[in-house]
Scaffold this motif. Sequence first.
Motif, mmCIF file in Angstrom:
data_model
loop_
_atom_site.group_PDB
_atom_site.id
_atom_site.type_symbol
_atom_site.label_atom_id
_atom_site.label_comp_id
_atom_site.label_asym_id
_atom_site.label_seq_id
_atom_site.Cartn_x
_atom_site.Cartn_y
_atom_site.Cartn_z
ATOM 1 N N THR A 148 133.610 31.163 142.073
ATOM 2 C CA THR A 148 134.707 32.027 142.528
ATOM 3 C C THR A 148 134.135 33.319 143.103
ATOM 4 O O THR A 148 133.122 33.825 142.613
ATOM 5 N N THR A 200 137.468 38.359 143.967
ATOM 6 C CA THR A 200 138.593 37.792 143.214
ATOM 7 C C THR A 200 138.442 38.059 141.722
ATOM 8 O O THR A 200 139.428 38.387 141.029
ATOM 9 N N GLN A 201 137.253 37.932 141.209
ATOM 10 C CA GLN A 201 137.023 38.198 139.792
ATOM 11 C C GLN A 201 137.324 39.652 139.449
ATOM 12 O O GLN A 201 137.907 39.956 138.395
ATOM 13 N N PHE A 241 141.016 40.214 139.079
ATOM 14 C CA PHE A 241 141.507 39.751 137.781
ATOM 15 C C PHE A 241 141.166 40.737 136.678
ATOM 16 O O PHE A 241 141.980 40.979 135.773
ATOM 17 N N TRP A 242 139.943 41.304 136.713
ATOM 18 C CA TRP A 242 139.584 42.276 135.682
ATOM 19 C C TRP A 242 140.414 43.545 135.822
ATOM 20 O O TRP A 242 140.714 44.216 134.828
ATOM 21 N N LEU A 274 143.495 43.492 136.624
ATOM 22 C CA LEU A 274 144.793 43.112 136.077
ATOM 23 C C LEU A 274 144.698 42.655 134.619
ATOM 24 O O LEU A 274 145.636 42.031 134.108
ATOM 25 N N PHE A 275 143.586 42.929 133.966
ATOM 26 C CA PHE A 275 143.378 42.453 132.597
ATOM 27 C C PHE A 275 144.464 42.975 131.655
ATOM 28 O O PHE A 275 144.982 42.234 130.803
ATOM 29 N N LEU A 307 147.569 40.960 132.138
ATOM 30 C CA LEU A 307 147.474 39.608 131.590
ATOM 31 C C LEU A 307 147.422 39.625 130.062
ATOM 32 O O LEU A 307 148.041 38.795 129.393
ATOM 33 N N GLY A 351 133.077 42.950 135.330
ATOM 34 C CA GLY A 351 133.213 41.942 136.377
ATOM 35 C C GLY A 351 131.919 41.706 137.126
ATOM 36 O O GLY A 351 131.538 40.560 137.393
#
Length: 331
Positions: free
Chosen positions: A115, A119-120, A123-124, A126-127, A130, A163
């Motif tokens: 990935t 992108t990773q 996501f981090w 938005l941790f 989530l 990340g």
Amino acid sequence: MAKKEVDGEGVNIPNRIKALPVKRPGSIVAAVIVVLLAAMLIQGLITNPRLDWPTVWKYLFNENVLEGIRYTLELTVISMVVAIILSVILAIMRKSINPVLRGVSWFFIWFFRGTPVYTQLIFWGLFAVLIPKISLGIPFTSVEFWSIDSNVVVTAFNAAWIGLALNEAAYLSEIVRAGLEAVDPGQTEAAKALGMNRTLIMRRIVLPQAMRIIIPPTGNETIGMLKTTSLVTAVPFTLELQFATNAIANRIYKPIPLLLVACFWYLLITSILMVVQSRLEAHFGKGFNARPVGTKGKQPPYDPPYPGKSDGEPKDDVNKINQTTFAGLNA
């Protein structure tokens, strides 16, 4: 008897032929062309008014730029230290006899290599969305011993280096694994015969020898990490060098001079890292470099000569043999 001359290697050759080197005008022409092109490029960089060099010098040591350099270096150092530790663990897990450890290591490497790092990082960032709360308790029950808000732990800075480190660890683990597999298995077998356990063998025997192979690509990955920090705006983390220069450029509407400022600092830091890398390669490569045995040109000729040798043939052949000697590594 013909007069003998001594060449630069200390070998006596009778009736030596003085051969003139072949003229190669092509290399001279190519060098002239390259010099002319380089001069044209330098002239264009200096005289092009659109580059706006006065603005470059004005913001080169701007306090926001210097603060961005500090955060960039912090992200690089922390991410690489964590990535190196994780990569060694993952590489050892890949070589483990336990299938569960091998499977976990393979999945980690497969996911983070498969990935994009951008992108990773998103996501981090938005941790906290989530996973709003990090807690410790009994699994599959509502019993909690400890909990904390995710925003307190996973800040923008922490999300950035986590990340970057996890992504880099996946790549470095393959480099470490290649270095470990390059060490002769006989070294491990000999250490086992001496009664050393697996941990001690890895720490004192295998890793020191594997460092000669691991260091060069790891240095390249470190330089790459320095430039990858410019992607942490995806978290978003807005204090590193690239974002700092972009913010100034957007304020004064001059993007090109500020890009040159960023390029200058990236090139300077990269040059320093390259010097450090070369020193580390020289340190861990001690004993593996080819070098001539004996003192050139200082051993007297043997009398009588070697069997099968005539008077005019070289008698110090031993000086011409390059042997790869292993002087040992400091564990």
